[in-house]
Structures are given as C-alpha cells and as structure tokens.
Enzyme design. Sequence first.
Site, PDB file in Angstrom:
ATOM      1  N   SER A 145       2.183   8.103 -13.899  1.00  0.00           N
ATOM      2  CA  SER A 145       1.033   7.756 -13.267  1.00  0.00           C
ATOM      3  C   SER A 145       0.248   9.007 -12.622  1.00  0.00           C
ATOM      4  CB  SER A 145       1.469   7.119 -11.776  1.00  0.00           C
ATOM      5  OG  SER A 145       0.249   6.523 -10.986  1.00  0.00           O
ATOM      6  N   HIS A 192      -7.961   7.202 -12.638  1.00  0.00           N
ATOM      7  CA  HIS A 192      -6.562   6.889 -12.236  1.00  0.00           C
ATOM      8  C   HIS A 192      -6.062   6.460 -13.833  1.00  0.00           C
ATOM      9  CE1 HIS A 192      -3.808   3.122 -11.866  1.00  0.00           C
ATOM     10  NE2 HIS A 192      -3.105   4.134 -11.311  1.00  0.00           N
ATOM     11  N   ASN A 204      -2.206   4.812 -15.754  1.00  0.00           N
ATOM     12  CA  ASN A 204      -0.566   4.490 -15.270  1.00  0.00           C
ATOM     13  C   ASN A 204      -0.186   3.621 -16.720  1.00  0.00           C
ATOM     14  OD1 ASN A 204       1.327   2.068 -14.506  1.00  0.00           O
ATOM     15  ND2 ASN A 204       1.827   3.893 -13.517  1.00  0.00           N
TER      16      ASN A 204
END
Length: 302
Positions: A94, A108, A110
């Site tokens: 992540s 972001h 993940n």
Amino acid sequence: MDTQAVRAYLLDLQDRITTAVGTLDGGTFVTDTWDKPPTERLRGSGRTCILENGAVLERGGVGFSHVMGDTLPPSATANRPELAGRGFEAMGVSLVFHPRNPYAPTVHMNVRCFVAQRPDAEPVWWFGGGMDLTPYYGFAEDAAHFHRTCKQALEPFGEELYPRFKQWCDDYFYLKHRKEARGVGGIFFDDFAELGFERSFEMMRAVGDALLPAWLPIAEQRHATPYGERERAFQAYRRGRYVEFNLVFDRGTLFGLQSGGRTESILMSMPPVANWRYDWQPEPGSPEAALYTDFLPARDWV
C-alpha cells in the site's frame, strides 16, 4: 495457490517503486523492517519505506505487510458473513505519495491478496486493490492520462473490467457526509477471484505495475510549478478530506486497526499537514472552485 509467489512480487514491486520515486525526489526512503511478536493476536512481518520532507514528496510511504490471524475482524466479514470465525493470511503493498507542490496530485495505490482458512473447508482466497488520484488543482490531461493508464492495464483481462472498477472506485472513495468525491478516482476492486488464481494474480500484478506510468509523468510535470501561500492553504484544507476518509471509511485502515496491526505503518498514509475551516467556500470562478465543479463530480475521463 502459490502465496509465496505473491509475496515475492509484492516485495519486488515495493523495491521498484521506491527506487523510481526516490530518483525523482532525490531523497532516500528510510526502511523500517518490523515483526509482530507471536504472542499478539496478529502475527507476521513487514517493511515500511518512508520519505519525508523531500524535494518533491512532503511525505510518501510504501508499505509491505504479510500478516496472519486466528479470526477475521468485523471490517473483513461485513460483506462476507460466511467467513466469520475463519483464520486468515493477508499480504499486500500500500502506498500514498503526498507531494509538496499543490499542483502535483496525491496518489494512493494498493494491491493485496487475502486467504481465509478453516481446517474443515477449502481455503477462500481473493485479490483486491486499485489506485486513485487526488488533485488539489485539477488538470484534465492529468486525469485522462491516469485513467487511460488504468484502462490499458486492465484491458488484457476483459474490456468490462475498467468501467466496472472505475465505478467501484467512484463509489468507494466518496465522502458521504460531505457529499463529494475524494478526488478524480481511478480503479478499485475487492473480493476478486473470478479469473482463477493465476489469472487473477496476473491482473493484480498489472494494476501494481501501472502505478509508476500512471503517476510519475504527472509528478514530473507538476512538481516545479510555481505556487504561493494561497495554494498551500487550499492543499492543506483539501488534505483534511483525505484524513476524514481514511479514518472514517477506509476498509484497509479499519481492518488494520481492528485486527491489531502496526499503527505507525497503517497511518503512514496520513498527510503531513492538514487543516479544517468552518464552512469555508471557494470563491466562485476561482481555480479552487473549479476542483469542485469540474473534477470531483464523477465523469468519464477516457
């Protein structure tokens, strides 16, 4: 079901990303290798890589974790009540990059693999992940490039995946109490097993491998854009939304905290500076207002 191959891929992905982003920034990621004591309810190990106060990144973290537990926490069984009471093994990478420059967007990403097991039953496995872009000052070409890269990564696995995962992302990264999206979205998927283990793993790898081509060209282009106190203040205000989402809605954060995960690693996604202003509204027609009118409402970017 070769979970060791998944682990090897994830560690290599972490290495490749920190090398590339460290080169862009000119700084060095600090590596923190950790182990959970066997006496704790969550066992396992991980490697957290952090870069703070860099030339490009104000704060960035790339975390790998591989943990095991005897009982799934509530956040993991909310949508799968039949898994309650099973032990589990979870591993993933992540990352969140918070650039210093308000014209460079936060990103972001993940990717993760989950196995729920019980002695008297076959293991239940799935993959999850995705990536999303959070600009403070929006550029249509940046959002289009990011989404186009996500779409190209998924196309070999079925043309229906990108629109499905994009919609999932739009729905997931939505602050219900604010009635607004966190950013311009991207792709998101969870509980994914429909292609069989090897092909699903391959799809997860394609998503992980797409992070650098999706975000790095944007960061390279925007990180030297001139800015002032006004832009930094708006960036900090919008980062407050990031904090709200992560602490109230994010399944990964809730899973980590509920299962006894490593708090420092779980909260590495938090921005270094954020603020809140009571009932603040952007000036109509301003670049700040354009974020709300032109970028946060869900739309097709490709």
